[in-house]
Design a protein around this motif. Structure first.
Motif, PDB file in Angstrom:
ATOM      1  N   SER A 129       0.838  -1.190   0.000  1.00 35.38           N
ATOM      2  CA  SER A 129       0.000   0.000   0.000  1.00 35.38           C
ATOM      3  C   SER A 129       0.876   1.243   0.000  1.00 35.38           C
ATOM      4  N   VAL A 130       0.429   2.256  -0.715  1.00 39.08           N
ATOM      5  CA  VAL A 130       1.170   3.508  -0.835  1.00 39.08           C
ATOM      6  C   VAL A 130       0.368   4.607  -0.159  1.00 39.08           C
ATOM      7  N   SER A 131       1.020   5.386   0.671  1.00 37.57           N
ATOM      8  CA  SER A 131       0.347   6.473   1.360  1.00 37.57           C
ATOM      9  C   SER A 131       0.088   7.622   0.393  1.00 37.57           C
ATOM     10  N   LEU A 132      -1.024   8.335   0.632  1.00 35.20           N
ATOM     11  CA  LEU A 132      -1.341   9.485  -0.200  1.00 35.20           C
ATOM     12  C   LEU A 132      -0.315  10.603  -0.024  1.00 35.20           C
ATOM     13  N   PHE A 133       0.359  10.597   1.109  1.00 38.33           N
ATOM     14  CA  PHE A 133       1.321  11.663   1.388  1.00 38.33           C
ATOM     15  C   PHE A 133       2.691  11.371   0.801  1.00 38.33           C
ATOM     16  N   ASP A 134       2.847  10.215   0.127  1.00 41.07           N
ATOM     17  CA  ASP A 134       4.126   9.930  -0.513  1.00 41.07           C
ATOM     18  C   ASP A 134       4.446  10.917  -1.629  1.00 41.07           C
ATOM     19  N   GLN A 135       3.403  11.532  -2.222  1.00 33.49           N
ATOM     20  CA  GLN A 135       3.640  12.482  -3.298  1.00 33.49           C
ATOM     21  C   GLN A 135       4.293  13.761  -2.799  1.00 33.49           C
ATOM     22  N   PHE A 136       4.285  13.983  -1.479  1.00 30.70           N
ATOM     23  CA  PHE A 136       4.879  15.188  -0.922  1.00 30.70           C
ATOM     24  C   PHE A 136       6.288  14.949  -0.393  1.00 30.70           C
ATOM     25  N   LEU A 137       6.807  13.717  -0.548  1.00 36.32           N
ATOM     26  CA  LEU A 137       8.180  13.456  -0.148  1.00 36.32           C
ATOM     27  C   LEU A 137       9.139  14.144  -1.106  1.00 36.32           C
ATOM     28  N   SER A 138      10.258  14.624  -0.573  1.00 41.02           N
ATOM     29  CA  SER A 138      11.240  15.296  -1.414  1.00 41.02           C
ATOM     30  C   SER A 138      11.833  14.299  -2.398  1.00 41.02           C
ATOM     31  N   PRO A 139      11.797  14.591  -3.703  1.00 39.22           N
ATOM     32  CA  PRO A 139      12.285  13.623  -4.698  1.00 39.22           C
ATOM     33  C   PRO A 139      13.791  13.430  -4.619  1.00 39.22           C
ATOM     34  N   VAL A 140      14.210  12.193  -4.822  1.00 35.40           N
ATOM     35  CA  VAL A 140      15.621  11.834  -4.767  1.00 35.40           C
ATOM     36  C   VAL A 140      15.951  10.986  -5.985  1.00 35.40           C
ATOM     37  N   LEU A 141      17.027  11.295  -6.668  1.00 33.97           N
ATOM     38  CA  LEU A 141      17.486  10.531  -7.824  1.00 33.97           C
ATOM     39  C   LEU A 141      18.929  10.117  -7.597  1.00 33.97           C
ATOM     40  N   GLY A 170      20.247   8.988  -5.001  1.00 32.71           N
ATOM     41  CA  GLY A 170      20.712   9.482  -3.717  1.00 32.71           C
ATOM     42  C   GLY A 170      20.901  10.980  -3.642  1.00 32.71           C
ATOM     43  N   VAL A 171      20.616  11.699  -4.730  1.00 37.33           N
ATOM     44  CA  VAL A 171      20.804  13.151  -4.763  1.00 37.33           C
ATOM     45  C   VAL A 171      19.435  13.831  -4.650  1.00 37.33           C
ATOM     46  N   PRO A 172      19.202  14.672  -3.643  1.00 33.33           N
ATOM     47  CA  PRO A 172      17.911  15.373  -3.532  1.00 33.33           C
ATOM     48  C   PRO A 172      17.704  16.320  -4.718  1.00 33.33           C
ATOM     49  N   LEU A 173      16.488  16.302  -5.251  1.00 31.90           N
ATOM     50  CA  LEU A 173      16.170  17.140  -6.404  1.00 31.90           C
ATOM     51  C   LEU A 173      15.450  18.425  -6.003  1.00 31.90           C
ATOM     52  N   MET A 174      15.438  18.734  -4.709  1.00 33.41           N
ATOM     53  CA  MET A 174      14.770  19.955  -4.256  1.00 33.41           C
ATOM     54  C   MET A 174      15.414  21.197  -4.859  1.00 33.41           C
TER      55      MET A 174
END
Length: 227
Positions: free
Chosen positions: A2-14, A16-20
């Protein structure tokens, strides 16, 4: 899984590098810049007209001293507007859904307005903490209340921006999930849900624009009290 609805608000990482940082820098790449030509193209003309009208609307009630903030507040408005709208595209990320990012925008600008007020007119700035004609017994209570309301302003700015965008994204996520689930069970209801999703998307575009405007408008009101 199951995937949480709040997973879309996690900071994206590619890898190991944050894409913020990339999400924050991207809007500046999309802004057209002025050229050496005598006449601008349609994009530059529309952008210039929009910035001029916005600046005129925001700074009309401000005194001359506050007009020095025109460039930075207009740039902040364009930046937030682009961030919010780009976050509505598929496979993108909205940095302003992170409370830390919104507070990073709100706190320095709020602190700058307070420091300007304390430097230019300290008596009037401190006078906001105690309204004129207050009974003697209520003076300590009102000073505490006004101080709390002063320090809660940047938190209110950041939470307002983050909460409105987060609520809109969650509502769109729930509606799209319901449309996909009901597509095989109840196609007619799924079509109606998809139509509702289109309307919600248009509403979210309006919310993204309005929240950027409200953020800068409240900053201009705080500035008006201190210049």
């Amino acid at each position: 899984m199951s995937v949480s609805l709040f997973d879309q608000f996690l900071s994206p990482v590619l890898l190991g590098v944050p894409l913020m940082a990339l999400a924050l820098v991207l809007p500046w790449v999309l802004f057209p810049s002025s050229s050496t030509r005598w006449l601008n193209n349609r994009m530059l003309s529309v952008q210039g007209w929009f910035i001029n009208r916005f600046t005129q609307q925001i700074f009309m009630p401000l005194s001359i001293q506050g007009h020095k903030w025109a460039l930075i507040l207009a740039s902040l408005m364009m930046f937030l507007l682009t961030l919010n709208i780009l976050g509505l595209l598929p496979y993108t990320f909205t940095p302003t859904t992170q409370l830390s990012v919104s507070l990073a925008f709100a706190f320095p600008f709020w602190l700058a307005t307070v420091l300007i007020g304390l430097r230019n007119q300290p008596t009037a700035a401190l006078g906001h903490l105690l309204p004129e004609g207050t009974p003697t017994l209520l003076i300590p209570v009102l000073v505490v209340i006004e101080t709390i309301s002063l320090f809660i302003r940047p938190l209110a700015l950041g939470v307002r921006l983050t909460a409105n965008l987060t609520a809109g994204h969650l509502l769109m996520q729930l509606t799209s999930t319901a449309a996909f689930v009901m597509l095989s069970l109840m196609p007619a209801v799924a079509v109606l849900t998809a139509a509702l999703l289109v309307l919600l998307t248009l509403l979210e575009v309006a919310v993204a624009m309005i929240q950027a405007y409200v953020f800068v408008l409240l900053l201009s009101l705080y500035l008006q009290e201190n210049v």
